[in-house]
Design a protein around this motif. Structure first.
Motif, short mmCIF file in Angstrom:
data_model
loop_
_atom_site.label_atom_id
_atom_site.label_comp_id
_atom_site.label_asym_id
_atom_site.label_seq_id
_atom_site.Cartn_x
_atom_site.Cartn_y
_atom_site.Cartn_z
N LEU A 111 0.81 -1.23 0.00
CA LEU A 111 0.00 0.00 0.00
C LEU A 111 0.84 1.27 0.00
O LEU A 111 0.30 2.37 0.13
CB LEU A 111 -0.92 -0.01 1.23
CG LEU A 111 -1.82 -1.23 1.40
CD1 LEU A 111 -2.58 -1.16 2.73
CD2 LEU A 111 -2.80 -1.35 0.24
N LYS A 112 2.15 1.14 -0.17
CA LYS A 112 3.06 2.28 0.03
C LYS A 112 2.84 3.42 -0.96
O LYS A 112 3.22 4.56 -0.68
CB LYS A 112 4.52 1.81 -0.04
CG LYS A 112 4.94 1.22 -1.37
CD LYS A 112 6.39 0.76 -1.32
CE LYS A 112 6.80 0.05 -2.60
NZ LYS A 112 6.70 0.90 -3.79
N ASP A 113 2.23 3.16 -2.10
CA ASP A 113 2.06 4.20 -3.12
C ASP A 113 0.73 4.96 -3.00
O ASP A 113 0.42 5.81 -3.83
CB ASP A 113 2.17 3.60 -4.51
CG ASP A 113 3.57 3.06 -4.81
OD1 ASP A 113 4.53 3.64 -4.27
OD2 ASP A 113 3.68 2.07 -5.55
N ILE A 114 -0.06 4.66 -1.97
CA ILE A 114 -1.34 5.35 -1.78
C ILE A 114 -1.09 6.56 -0.88
O ILE A 114 -0.89 6.43 0.33
CB ILE A 114 -2.39 4.41 -1.18
CG1 ILE A 114 -2.59 3.19 -2.09
CG2 ILE A 114 -3.71 5.16 -0.98
CD1 ILE A 114 -3.60 2.19 -1.58
N ASP A 115 -1.10 7.74 -1.46
CA ASP A 115 -0.67 8.96 -0.77
C ASP A 115 -1.53 9.34 0.43
O ASP A 115 -1.04 9.92 1.40
CB ASP A 115 -0.63 10.14 -1.75
CG ASP A 115 0.44 9.96 -2.81
OD1 ASP A 115 1.42 9.23 -2.55
OD2 ASP A 115 0.30 10.55 -3.90
N ALA A 116 -2.82 9.04 0.39
CA ALA A 116 -3.72 9.49 1.46
C ALA A 116 -3.52 8.74 2.76
O ALA A 116 -4.03 9.16 3.81
CB ALA A 116 -5.18 9.36 1.01
N LEU A 117 -2.78 7.65 2.73
CA LEU A 117 -2.59 6.83 3.93
C LEU A 117 -1.38 7.31 4.72
O LEU A 117 -0.27 7.40 4.19
CB LEU A 117 -2.39 5.36 3.54
CG LEU A 117 -3.56 4.66 2.85
CD1 LEU A 117 -3.17 3.23 2.50
CD2 LEU A 117 -4.81 4.67 3.73
N GLN A 146 -9.66 1.29 -3.42
CA GLN A 146 -8.29 1.19 -3.93
C GLN A 146 -7.47 0.24 -3.06
O GLN A 146 -6.73 -0.62 -3.56
CB GLN A 146 -7.64 2.56 -3.97
CG GLN A 146 -6.23 2.57 -4.56
CD GLN A 146 -5.61 3.96 -4.58
OE1 GLN A 146 -6.19 4.91 -4.04
NE2 GLN A 146 -4.44 4.07 -5.18
N VAL A 147 -7.60 0.38 -1.73
CA VAL A 147 -6.89 -0.51 -0.80
C VAL A 147 -7.33 -1.95 -1.01
O VAL A 147 -6.51 -2.88 -1.05
CB VAL A 147 -7.11 -0.06 0.66
CG1 VAL A 147 -6.58 -1.10 1.63
CG2 VAL A 147 -6.46 1.30 0.92
#
Length: 285
Positions: A111-117, A146-147
């Motif tokens: 999940l490292k590329d999901i900016d909102a997290l 998305q997750v």
């Protein structure tokens, strides 16, 4: 069959603990504590907090000692015996298979590329719980989709739990094994103790309580819950055919506003009127 008649399961923050914006009824927590001393009542805390934070809350808010504690949004279950916390290992064995042998660090990498997290502090993570902060202005429905897609691509069976920390004004996203949730943990404990649905009551206030609040289990939504959660609870319980299992606490008098502990006790009286005399007898003293 267990020798008590009520398994009273309650969330902590803003359900039993009066740390929301709304006022607490006078002596409500004291009445709750006295009620839980009844030998026919077994008390379970069901919370997103980890063990140390639960123990801190018990001391800080003078809460009664529980018989069981479900922590970390349902990923750990403890039996409390003379203040010793004994983890139930069969529960962790049951939920571990959902992640196919992967740990939370591996899920985090996916999940490292999901900016909102924004990953929460280490103390808020455990073996089978990966937790993030999310800005309130983010589209959390799209984010959760998305997750889900990222994890499903790795054959990970996960449950995503969204809630809002109102005082901090931030979204909270917990990623758990699919079979690990407050509802599944309560059901596991119910079966472990050989109890019927009529012997169990749950109290909650927030989004991560909705699965239980809309389930087949008797539940009370305390009056200080947000309007959004109140609406969602009614819609979900209706759509699942469980309207009769949900009680919405409300203001009954100046001494019983339905917030926090007073709302929990209202739920007890609603579903189990035979216990009302025990609550009222304490109130009269």
């Amino acid at each position: 069959m267990s020798d008590f008649r009520l398994l009273l399961c309650t969330d902590l923050d803003r359900t039993l603990i009066p740390n929301g914006h709304q006022p607490e009824s006078v002596n409500a927590r004291l009445r709750f504590s006295h009620f839980c001393q009844n030998p026919e009542v077994s008390l379970v805390y069901v919370t997103g907090r980890h063990q140390q934070l639960v123990q801190q809350a018990i001391e800080e808010y003078q809460l009664p000692q529980p018989d069981f504690v479900i922590t970390d949004v349902g990923t750990k279950i403890y039996q409390v015996v003379d203040k010793d916390w004994i983890e139930l290992p069969d529960w962790e064995k049951r939920i571990s298979t959902d992640w196919r042998g992967k740990n939370r660090q591996q899920l985090e990498a996916y999940l490292k590329d999901i900016d909102a997290l924004e990953r929460q502090e280490e103390t808020k993570q455990n073996t089978y719980k990966l937790s993030y902060y999310v800005p309130l202005d983010a589209d959390h429905h799209a984010l959760m989709q998305q997750v889900s897609r990222c994890l499903e691509a790795q054959n990970i069976a996960a449950s995503l739990v969204w809630s809002v920390d109102e005082p901090a004004q931030v979204g909270l996203l917990d990623i758990l094994p699919r079979s690990a949730s407050k509802l599944h943990a309560i059901e596991f404990l119910q079966h472990h103790l050989d109890l019927s649905d009529k012997q169990l009551l749950f109290a909650g206030d927030s989004g991560n309580d909705l699965h239980v609040l809309s389930s087949h289990l008797q539940s009370v939504l305390v009056a200080n819950a947000s309007a959004e959660v109140r609406t969602q609870a009614k819609i979900l319980s209706s759509s699942q055919g469980h309207v009769e299992q949900l009680y919405l606490a409300g203001e009954k008098s100046k001494d019983d506003n339905g917030n926090y502990a007073s709302g929990i006790l209202q739920g007890v009286c609603h579903f189990m009127p035979e216990f009302c005399r025990l609550i009222e007898s304490r109130k009269a003293k």
